[in-house]
Design a protein around this motif. Structure first.
Motif, PDB file in Angstrom:
ATOM      1  N   PRO A  99       8.406   8.513  15.486  1.00  0.00           N
ATOM      2  CA  PRO A  99       9.200   9.729  15.659  1.00  0.00           C
ATOM      3  C   PRO A  99       8.769  10.811  14.671  1.00  0.00           C
ATOM      4  O   PRO A  99       8.260  10.493  13.600  1.00  0.00           O
ATOM      5  CB  PRO A  99      10.620   9.255  15.325  1.00  0.00           C
ATOM      6  CG  PRO A  99      10.421   8.117  14.373  1.00  0.00           C
ATOM      7  CD  PRO A  99       9.067   7.514  14.639  1.00  0.00           C
ATOM      8  N   VAL A 100       8.982  12.071  15.042  1.00  0.00           N
ATOM      9  CA  VAL A 100       8.754  13.147  14.062  1.00  0.00           C
ATOM     10  C   VAL A 100      10.056  13.898  13.784  1.00  0.00           C
ATOM     11  O   VAL A 100      10.042  15.008  13.275  1.00  0.00           O
ATOM     12  CB  VAL A 100       7.667  14.158  14.525  1.00  0.00           C
ATOM     13  CG1 VAL A 100       6.329  13.477  14.737  1.00  0.00           C
ATOM     14  CG2 VAL A 100       8.093  14.922  15.782  1.00  0.00           C
ATOM     15  N   LEU A 101      11.170  13.266  14.148  1.00  0.00           N
ATOM     16  CA  LEU A 101      12.454  13.948  13.978  1.00  0.00           C
ATOM     17  C   LEU A 101      12.740  14.169  12.494  1.00  0.00           C
ATOM     18  O   LEU A 101      12.324  13.377  11.642  1.00  0.00           O
ATOM     19  CB  LEU A 101      13.594  13.096  14.567  1.00  0.00           C
ATOM     20  CG  LEU A 101      13.795  13.143  16.076  1.00  0.00           C
ATOM     21  CD1 LEU A 101      12.728  12.348  16.802  1.00  0.00           C
ATOM     22  CD2 LEU A 101      15.170  12.597  16.446  1.00  0.00           C
ATOM     23  N   ASN A 102      13.498  15.213  12.219  1.00  0.00           N
ATOM     24  CA  ASN A 102      13.986  15.429  10.863  1.00  0.00           C
ATOM     25  C   ASN A 102      15.189  14.529  10.615  1.00  0.00           C
ATOM     26  O   ASN A 102      15.915  14.176  11.541  1.00  0.00           O
ATOM     27  CB  ASN A 102      14.416  16.889  10.699  1.00  0.00           C
ATOM     28  CG  ASN A 102      13.229  17.792  10.386  1.00  0.00           C
ATOM     29  OD1 ASN A 102      12.409  17.475   9.524  1.00  0.00           O
ATOM     30  ND2 ASN A 102      13.134  18.912  11.080  1.00  0.00           N
ATOM     31  N   ALA A 118       8.011  -2.278  15.246  1.00  0.00           N
ATOM     32  CA  ALA A 118       7.495  -1.304  16.214  1.00  0.00           C
ATOM     33  C   ALA A 118       7.406   0.103  15.613  1.00  0.00           C
ATOM     34  O   ALA A 118       6.740   0.987  16.156  1.00  0.00           O
ATOM     35  CB  ALA A 118       8.397  -1.260  17.444  1.00  0.00           C
ATOM     36  N   LEU A 119       8.103   0.276  14.516  1.00  0.00           N
ATOM     37  CA  LEU A 119       8.303   1.633  13.993  1.00  0.00           C
ATOM     38  C   LEU A 119       7.216   2.057  13.000  1.00  0.00           C
ATOM     39  O   LEU A 119       6.864   1.323  12.088  1.00  0.00           O
ATOM     40  CB  LEU A 119       9.670   1.634  13.303  1.00  0.00           C
ATOM     41  CG  LEU A 119      10.428   2.930  13.149  1.00  0.00           C
ATOM     42  CD1 LEU A 119      10.529   3.689  14.463  1.00  0.00           C
ATOM     43  CD2 LEU A 119      11.832   2.636  12.627  1.00  0.00           C
ATOM     44  N   ILE A 120       6.718   3.271  13.231  1.00  0.00           N
ATOM     45  CA  ILE A 120       5.796   3.918  12.298  1.00  0.00           C
ATOM     46  C   ILE A 120       6.563   5.126  11.750  1.00  0.00           C
ATOM     47  O   ILE A 120       7.177   5.860  12.509  1.00  0.00           O
ATOM     48  CB  ILE A 120       4.555   4.445  13.071  1.00  0.00           C
ATOM     49  CG1 ILE A 120       3.734   3.297  13.667  1.00  0.00           C
ATOM     50  CG2 ILE A 120       3.687   5.335  12.199  1.00  0.00           C
ATOM     51  CD1 ILE A 120       2.963   2.496  12.665  1.00  0.00           C
ATOM     52  N   LEU A 150       5.904   1.551   7.388  1.00  0.00           N
ATOM     53  CA  LEU A 150       7.085   1.583   6.521  1.00  0.00           C
ATOM     54  C   LEU A 150       6.812   0.795   5.233  1.00  0.00           C
ATOM     55  O   LEU A 150       7.335   1.126   4.171  1.00  0.00           O
ATOM     56  CB  LEU A 150       8.305   1.007   7.241  1.00  0.00           C
ATOM     57  CG  LEU A 150       8.658   1.663   8.592  1.00  0.00           C
ATOM     58  CD1 LEU A 150       9.958   1.109   9.137  1.00  0.00           C
ATOM     59  CD2 LEU A 150       8.712   3.186   8.482  1.00  0.00           C
ATOM     60  N   SER A 151       5.971  -0.223   5.337  1.00  0.00           N
ATOM     61  CA  SER A 151       5.623  -1.041   4.163  1.00  0.00           C
ATOM     62  C   SER A 151       4.621  -0.346   3.253  1.00  0.00           C
ATOM     63  O   SER A 151       4.384  -0.781   2.134  1.00  0.00           O
ATOM     64  CB  SER A 151       4.997  -2.352   4.641  1.00  0.00           C
ATOM     65  OG  SER A 151       3.758  -2.063   5.287  1.00  0.00           O
ATOM     66  N   ILE A 158      -2.446   1.322  11.903  1.00  0.00           N
ATOM     67  CA  ILE A 158      -2.158   2.664  11.361  1.00  0.00           C
ATOM     68  C   ILE A 158      -3.475   3.425  11.141  1.00  0.00           C
ATOM     69  O   ILE A 158      -3.522   4.653  11.250  1.00  0.00           O
ATOM     70  CB  ILE A 158      -1.292   2.612  10.074  1.00  0.00           C
ATOM     71  CG1 ILE A 158      -0.644   3.980   9.809  1.00  0.00           C
ATOM     72  CG2 ILE A 158      -2.074   2.198   8.848  1.00  0.00           C
ATOM     73  CD1 ILE A 158       0.422   4.391  10.748  1.00  0.00           C
ATOM     74  N   LEU A 159      -4.531   2.685  10.882  1.00  0.00           N
ATOM     75  CA  LEU A 159      -5.832   3.350  10.736  1.00  0.00           C
ATOM     76  C   LEU A 159      -6.288   3.950  12.073  1.00  0.00           C
ATOM     77  O   LEU A 159      -6.905   5.014  12.109  1.00  0.00           O
ATOM     78  CB  LEU A 159      -6.877   2.377  10.183  1.00  0.00           C
ATOM     79  CG  LEU A 159      -6.645   1.965   8.713  1.00  0.00           C
ATOM     80  CD1 LEU A 159      -7.618   0.879   8.285  1.00  0.00           C
ATOM     81  CD2 LEU A 159      -6.750   3.170   7.769  1.00  0.00           C
ATOM     82  N   LYS A 160      -5.891   3.296  13.175  1.00  0.00           N
ATOM     83  CA  LYS A 160      -6.228   3.851  14.490  1.00  0.00           C
ATOM     84  C   LYS A 160      -5.428   5.133  14.753  1.00  0.00           C
ATOM     85  O   LYS A 160      -5.936   6.110  15.293  1.00  0.00           O
ATOM     86  CB  LYS A 160      -5.916   2.821  15.587  1.00  0.00           C
ATOM     87  CG  LYS A 160      -6.934   1.722  15.653  1.00  0.00           C
ATOM     88  CD  LYS A 160      -6.768   0.901  16.921  1.00  0.00           C
ATOM     89  CE  LYS A 160      -7.735  -0.278  16.899  1.00  0.00           C
ATOM     90  NZ  LYS A 160      -7.192  -1.487  17.491  1.00  0.00           N
ATOM     91  N   VAL A 161      -4.156   5.102  14.346  1.00  0.00           N
ATOM     92  CA  VAL A 161      -3.327   6.299  14.488  1.00  0.00           C
ATOM     93  C   VAL A 161      -3.948   7.426  13.661  1.00  0.00           C
ATOM     94  O   VAL A 161      -4.081   8.574  14.111  1.00  0.00           O
ATOM     95  CB  VAL A 161      -1.874   6.019  14.003  1.00  0.00           C
ATOM     96  CG1 VAL A 161      -1.043   7.291  13.982  1.00  0.00           C
ATOM     97  CG2 VAL A 161      -1.220   4.948  14.883  1.00  0.00           C
ATOM     98  N   ASP A 162      -4.352   7.073  12.465  1.00  0.00           N
ATOM     99  CA  ASP A 162      -4.959   8.053  11.562  1.00  0.00           C
ATOM    100  C   ASP A 162      -6.215   8.666  12.187  1.00  0.00           C
ATOM    101  O   ASP A 162      -6.393   9.896  12.171  1.00  0.00           O
ATOM    102  CB  ASP A 162      -5.292   7.369  10.235  1.00  0.00           C
ATOM    103  CG  ASP A 162      -5.749   8.362   9.179  1.00  0.00           C
ATOM    104  OD1 ASP A 162      -5.171   9.459   9.122  1.00  0.00           O
ATOM    105  OD2 ASP A 162      -6.683   8.040   8.420  1.00  0.00           O
ATOM    106  N   GLN A 163      -7.026   7.796  12.759  1.00  0.00           N
ATOM    107  CA  GLN A 163      -8.265   8.274  13.392  1.00  0.00           C
ATOM    108  C   GLN A 163      -7.948   9.304  14.475  1.00  0.00           C
ATOM    109  O   GLN A 163      -8.596  10.343  14.574  1.00  0.00           O
ATOM    110  CB  GLN A 163      -8.957   7.088  14.059  1.00  0.00           C
ATOM    111  CG  GLN A 163     -10.335   6.825  13.562  1.00  0.00           C
ATOM    112  CD  GLN A 163     -10.838   5.498  14.128  1.00  0.00           C
ATOM    113  OE1 GLN A 163     -10.392   5.043  15.182  1.00  0.00           O
ATOM    114  NE2 GLN A 163     -11.756   4.887  13.419  1.00  0.00           N
TER     115      GLN A 163
END
Ligand SMILES: NC(=O)C1=CN([C@@H]2O[C@H](COP(=O)(O)OP(=O)(O)OC[C@H]3O[C@@H](n4cnc5c(N)ncnc54)[C@H](OP(=O)(O)O)[C@@H]3O)[C@@H](O)[C@H]2O)C=CC1
Ligand SMILES: CC(C)(CO)C(=O)C(=O)O
Length: 307
Positions: A99-102, A118-120, A150-151, A158-163
């Motif tokens: 999510p990008v919610l505030n 499941a959460l990033i 979160l950890s 997460i590296l794939k998301v980053d890419q």
């Protein structure tokens, strides 16, 4: 990576478009009216970094199939429950929901629904809005997106998301302290929201008015005290920067909540300010200014939102 962007409003439209522009496999999940408009006219971004118009892949909830690797949730807090129902069938075992919610409340809600694994953690800093034609306007060059496990671990996923985000031409930051970043974003935004919406002006206008700087500082103190009681480990430099930005007499900055209010749109009063007031009340912290700001926002929300 199969990416589903939920919503093509200010944030989803902007970051989703930049990912698509970079050649990422992006589909937008939209509700009927917006889906029809985007399918007919395409999606248009007006930006200091260059305008972009394209014909995105668009689906409505009933058309979703399979599962996605990354679901970027860009709805407002009051749309979260419905969005959760819509995406549930395509959240697979390995799906990341970002999510990008505030605010912070949505993190609990999503974690309860899909499990913490499941959460990033995600947040974005951008000054963007949708115009009457449904075009996304990015009003300043700021286009930062921050995400992390979160950890704090640098996992393969997460590296794939980053890419993917690094490819998108935005300021993409992989964080090892995303929970703390989320608290700080909430501190910034709740202060920005309370200051600009209560005083009906931008940061510089409020800071330049008699008592404005003291008001802004007191708002930050109330929000900070509450957050510390709920686990925010204060980073002095970040808080100092927030205090500086809310008292900058030359700042033309507002908040998305203020812009929404000026246009008669619904606002995230409960998520951004109400949640703080509720938390403070539960542990006996007195935050009269944020309480007043919340009452003010509730009066707006009940009586002045355009139907
Ligand atoms: N705008 C900004 O500058 C910033 C916003 N944020 C935060 O980001 C979050 C999103 O804000 P923003 O992008 O401005 O909001 P917008 O209102 O611009 O966009 C949200 C979009 O979500 C869509 N939507 C709602 N529910 C669903 C659903 N179930 N399925 C598909 N689409 C859905 C809405 O579409 P429709 O109603 O047309 O169907 C709407 O276009 C908020 O929490 C905000 O606080 C953070 C930083 C900056
Ligand atoms: C911090 C700020 C003001 C810009 O990203 C924001 O998050 C918002 O307007 O919602």
């Amino acid at each position: 990576m199969r990416i589903l962007v939920v919503g093509a409003g200010a944030t989803g439209g902007y970051f989703g478009a930049r990912l698509a522009q970079a050649g990422q496999d992006v589909t937008f999940l939209l509700r009927e009216k917006r889906a029809q408009a985007v399918q007919q006219d395409g999606l248009t971004i007006h930006s200091p970094h260059g305008d972009f118009h394209f014909q995105p892949n668009v689906l409505q909830a009933s058309q979703l199939t399979g599962s996605y690797d990354l679901i970027l949730l860009t709805v407002k807090s009051f749309g979260l429950e419905a969005a959760i129902k819509d995406i549930a069938p395509v959240v697979g075992e390995n799906t990341m929901v970002m999510p990008v919610l505030n605010g912070m409340k949505h993190m609990e809600t999503l974690s309860l629904r899909f499990g913490e694994h499941a959460l990033i953690g995600g947040l974005c800093k951008i000054n963007a809005t949708l115009d009457a034609d449904g075009h996304v306007h990015q009003m300043t060059p700021l286009h930062q997106i921050i995400y992390g496990e979160l950890s704090g671990e640098k996992t393969e996923r997460i590296l794939k998301v980053d890419q993917a985000f690094q490819s998108a031409g935005v300021e993409a930051i992989l964080s090892e302290t995303i929970i703390t970043d989320l608290w700080e974003k909430w501190l910034l935004l709740s202060s920005f929201g309370a200051i600009t919406c209560t005083m009906r002006g931008n940061i510089g206008q409020v800071a330049s008015a008699p008592g404005g700087t003291e008001f802004a500082q007191a708002i930050v103190t109330e929000a900070l005290t509450t957050m510390k009681a709920f686990g925010y480990a204060e980073r002095a430099a970040a808080v100092a920067k927030i205090r500086e930005s809310v008292t900058d007499k030359s700042s033309p900055q507002t908040s998305s909540m203020y812009r929404d209010m000026m246009q008669g749109y619904p606002i995230e009063a409960d998520q951004i300010i109400g949640d703080l007031v509720g938390r403070a009340t539960r542990v006996g912290i007195n935050i009269p200014l944020l309480q007043a700001a919340y009452t003010h926002l509730c009066v707006y929300q009940k009586n002045f939102v355009k139907q």
